[in-house]
Design a protein around this motif. Structure first.
Motif, PDB file in Angstrom:
ATOM      1  N   GLY A  12     -10.592  25.398 -16.081  1.00 20.64           N
ATOM      2  CA  GLY A  12     -10.934  24.574 -17.243  1.00 20.64           C
ATOM      3  C   GLY A  12     -10.420  25.188 -18.526  1.00 20.64           C
ATOM      4  O   GLY A  12     -11.053  25.077 -19.573  1.00 20.64           O
ATOM      5  N   ALA A  14      -7.460  24.647 -20.145  1.00 23.11           N
ATOM      6  CA  ALA A  14      -6.456  23.936 -20.948  1.00 23.11           C
ATOM      7  C   ALA A  14      -6.909  23.809 -22.391  1.00 23.11           C
ATOM      8  O   ALA A  14      -6.100  23.705 -23.307  1.00 23.11           O
ATOM      9  CB  ALA A  14      -6.190  22.557 -20.351  1.00 23.11           C
ATOM     10  N   ASP A  38      -6.077  18.938 -16.067  1.00 20.98           N
ATOM     11  CA  ASP A  38      -5.075  18.412 -16.983  1.00 20.98           C
ATOM     12  C   ASP A  38      -3.834  19.325 -16.949  1.00 20.98           C
ATOM     13  O   ASP A  38      -3.727  20.291 -17.695  1.00 20.98           O
ATOM     14  CB  ASP A  38      -5.704  18.377 -18.394  1.00 20.98           C
ATOM     15  N   ASP A  63      -8.077  20.832  -9.331  1.00 20.99           N
ATOM     16  CA  ASP A  63      -9.399  20.206  -9.424  1.00 20.99           C
ATOM     17  C   ASP A  63     -10.333  21.154  -8.694  1.00 20.99           C
ATOM     18  O   ASP A  63     -10.214  21.347  -7.477  1.00 20.99           O
ATOM     19  CB  ASP A  63      -9.374  18.830  -8.744  1.00 20.99           C
ATOM     20  N   VAL A  64     -11.269  21.750  -9.420  1.00 18.56           N
ATOM     21  CA  VAL A  64     -12.095  22.805  -8.816  1.00 18.56           C
ATOM     22  C   VAL A  64     -13.055  22.279  -7.740  1.00 18.56           C
ATOM     23  O   VAL A  64     -13.669  23.067  -7.035  1.00 18.56           O
ATOM     24  CB  VAL A  64     -12.896  23.607  -9.877  1.00 18.56           C
ATOM     25  N   ASN A  90     -15.045  28.412 -15.245  1.00 19.22           N
ATOM     26  CA  ASN A  90     -15.492  27.870 -16.539  1.00 19.22           C
ATOM     27  C   ASN A  90     -15.468  26.345 -16.593  1.00 19.22           C
ATOM     28  O   ASN A  90     -16.175  25.751 -17.397  1.00 19.22           O
ATOM     29  CB  ASN A  90     -14.568  28.468 -17.623  1.00 19.22           C
ATOM     30  N   ILE A  93     -18.404  19.865 -17.147  1.00 17.36           N
ATOM     31  CA  ILE A  93     -18.558  18.627 -17.919  1.00 17.36           C
ATOM     32  C   ILE A  93     -20.033  18.489 -18.288  1.00 17.36           C
ATOM     33  O   ILE A  93     -20.880  19.216 -17.756  1.00 17.36           O
ATOM     34  CB  ILE A  93     -18.111  17.381 -17.115  1.00 17.36           C
ATOM     35  N   MET A 140     -19.358  30.521 -16.161  1.00 21.69           N
ATOM     36  CA  MET A 140     -19.778  29.998 -17.455  1.00 21.69           C
ATOM     37  C   MET A 140     -21.089  29.250 -17.270  1.00 21.69           C
ATOM     38  O   MET A 140     -21.124  28.116 -16.817  1.00 21.69           O
ATOM     39  CB  MET A 140     -18.700  29.067 -18.040  1.00 21.69           C
ATOM     40  N   SER A 142     -24.925  28.813 -19.421  1.00 24.77           N
ATOM     41  CA  SER A 142     -25.299  28.171 -20.680  1.00 24.77           C
ATOM     42  C   SER A 142     -26.697  28.668 -21.032  1.00 24.77           C
ATOM     43  O   SER A 142     -27.403  29.199 -20.161  1.00 24.77           O
ATOM     44  CB  SER A 142     -25.335  26.652 -20.463  1.00 24.77           C
ATOM     45  N   TYR A 155     -27.181  18.991 -15.595  1.00 26.17           N
ATOM     46  CA  TYR A 155     -26.556  20.165 -16.217  1.00 26.17           C
ATOM     47  C   TYR A 155     -27.469  21.384 -16.123  1.00 26.17           C
ATOM     48  O   TYR A 155     -27.033  22.488 -15.759  1.00 26.17           O
ATOM     49  CB  TYR A 155     -26.260  19.824 -17.679  1.00 26.17           C
ATOM     50  N   LYS A 159     -26.583  24.741 -14.137  1.00 25.57           N
ATOM     51  CA  LYS A 159     -26.436  26.014 -14.851  1.00 25.57           C
ATOM     52  C   LYS A 159     -27.462  27.048 -14.369  1.00 25.57           C
ATOM     53  O   LYS A 159     -27.173  28.246 -14.360  1.00 25.57           O
ATOM     54  CB  LYS A 159     -26.538  25.790 -16.361  1.00 25.57           C
ATOM     55  N   PRO A 185     -23.708  30.562 -23.176  1.00 27.31           N
ATOM     56  CA  PRO A 185     -23.551  30.209 -24.589  1.00 27.31           C
ATOM     57  C   PRO A 185     -24.539  29.150 -25.055  1.00 27.31           C
ATOM     58  O   PRO A 185     -24.979  28.299 -24.281  1.00 27.31           O
ATOM     59  CB  PRO A 185     -22.123  29.631 -24.665  1.00 27.31           C
ATOM     60  N   THR A 190     -16.942  22.051 -29.104  1.00 23.66           N
ATOM     61  CA  THR A 190     -15.746  21.688 -28.333  1.00 23.66           C
ATOM     62  C   THR A 190     -15.854  20.191 -28.022  1.00 23.66           C
ATOM     63  O   THR A 190     -16.895  19.576 -28.278  1.00 23.66           O
ATOM     64  CB  THR A 190     -15.705  22.470 -26.996  1.00 23.66           C
ATOM     65  N   LEU A 192     -16.569  18.823 -25.369  1.00 26.82           N
ATOM     66  CA  LEU A 192     -17.747  18.606 -24.523  1.00 26.82           C
ATOM     67  C   LEU A 192     -18.989  18.347 -25.372  1.00 26.82           C
ATOM     68  O   LEU A 192     -19.830  17.510 -25.032  1.00 26.82           O
ATOM     69  CB  LEU A 192     -17.942  19.832 -23.619  1.00 26.82           C
TER      70      LEU A 192
END
Ligand code: NAD
Length: 260
Positions: A12, A14, A38, A63-64, A90, A93, A140, A142, A155, A159, A185, A190, A192
């Motif tokens: 992730g 890009a 991407d 694509d992970v 990382n 979405i 990553m 959160s 989410y 996480k 974080p 960003t 997101l």
């Protein structure tokens, strides 16, 4: 330089937080594979980072959630650069809905990107790390690895799950010098997060300004967003830490929103 010639794979990457981590790593001399859905944007980010040096970067399409794509992508990086030293899982979405209205397909999509992605990339990278006698796996997470917010059932679940997976990897990898950590974080500005501001305003029935000032920054000590650079600095700490002393730990980087 703290990561001279280390081979790092950042998913992730890009754009957003992942791109900032890749940039920080290249600045420390690493060779960084920027793996992203991407492809074009990944290649463009890689070209920009390589030009800046002193390390280098390459973009790869991945694509992970796709087992075959993760396997072949990781193998291609290891073949080109001779191994894998650091994985930063990382890619992620955000999808917000009240739980009772959460479409099952969207729940599964979010969990797949965060959890299947972390599992598949770790499973693919660990054999290379074992072979070379060490490595760092960084997820990553959160603040939502520790804390809950309304509308974010998928989410928050994902996480929180990453903490468990990292602890298992810390134990399973220890004999071969493999460490695992989670970065947690607060809100980082960003795409997101930009997408969530109008969505949360509509769901919570408040203005976008209130979403930013109350929901996102209300608990911070300085009313500041966490920056991509803040997060990249912690990613460097975990990647370059000289011993196993921190393995299994998570670190919150949130301008005081969440303290533990
Ligand atoms: P972003 O939307 O800016 O970037 C995410 C990147 O992941 C994009 O380049 C996208 O193409 C890529 N991606 C999405 N699905 C993918 C898939 N299936 N396979 C490969 N790549 C995929 O997001 P961001 O804010 O930089 O977030 C990065 C990570 O940080 C996520 O895991 C997110 O949950 C986490 N995080 C973000 C914040 C924040 O406030 N932005 C806070 C805490 C944690």
């Amino acid at each position: 330089m703290k990561l001279a010639n280390k081979v790092c794979l950042v998913t992730g990457a890009a754009r957003g937080i992942g791109a900032a981590i890749a940039k920080r790593y290249v600045a420390e001399g690493a060779r960084v594979a920027i793996a992203d859905l991407d492809r074009e944007h990944a290649a463009a980010t890689a070209a920009e980072l390589s030009a800046a040096g002193p390390g280098s970067a390459m973009g790869i399409a991945m694509d992970v959630t796709d087992e075959a794509a993760v396997g072949s992508g990781v193998a291609a990086v290891a073949e080109r650069w001779g191994g894998i030293d650091v994985l930063v899982s990382n890619a992620g979405i955000q999808i917000v809905h009240p739980l009772e209205e959460f479409p099952f397909a969207e729940w599964k999509k979010l969990l797949a990107i965060h959890l299947d992605g972390a599992f598949l990339t770790s499973r693919a990278c660990l054999p290379y790390m074992r072979k070379q006698g060490g490595g760092a796996v960084i997820f990553m997470g959160s603040v939502h690895s520790k804390e809950a917010s309304p509308l974010k059932s998928a989410y928050v679940t994902a996480k929180h799950g990453l903490l468990g997976l990292a602890r298992v990897i810390a134990k399973e990898g220890a004999a071969d010098g493999i460490r695992a950590n989670v970065i947690c974080p607060g809100f980082v500005r960003t795409p997101l997060v930009d997408k969530q501001i109008p969505e949360q305003a509509a769901s919570l029935g408040i203005s976008e300004k209130e979403v930013v000032e109350r929901v996102m920054l209300g608990q911070t000590v300085d009313k500041e967003f966490t920056t991509v650079e803040d997060v990249a600095e912690v990613a460097l700490l975990f990647a370059a830490f000289p011993s196993n002393a921190l393995t299994g730990q998570s670190l919150v980087v949130s301008h005081g929103w969440y303290m533990q």
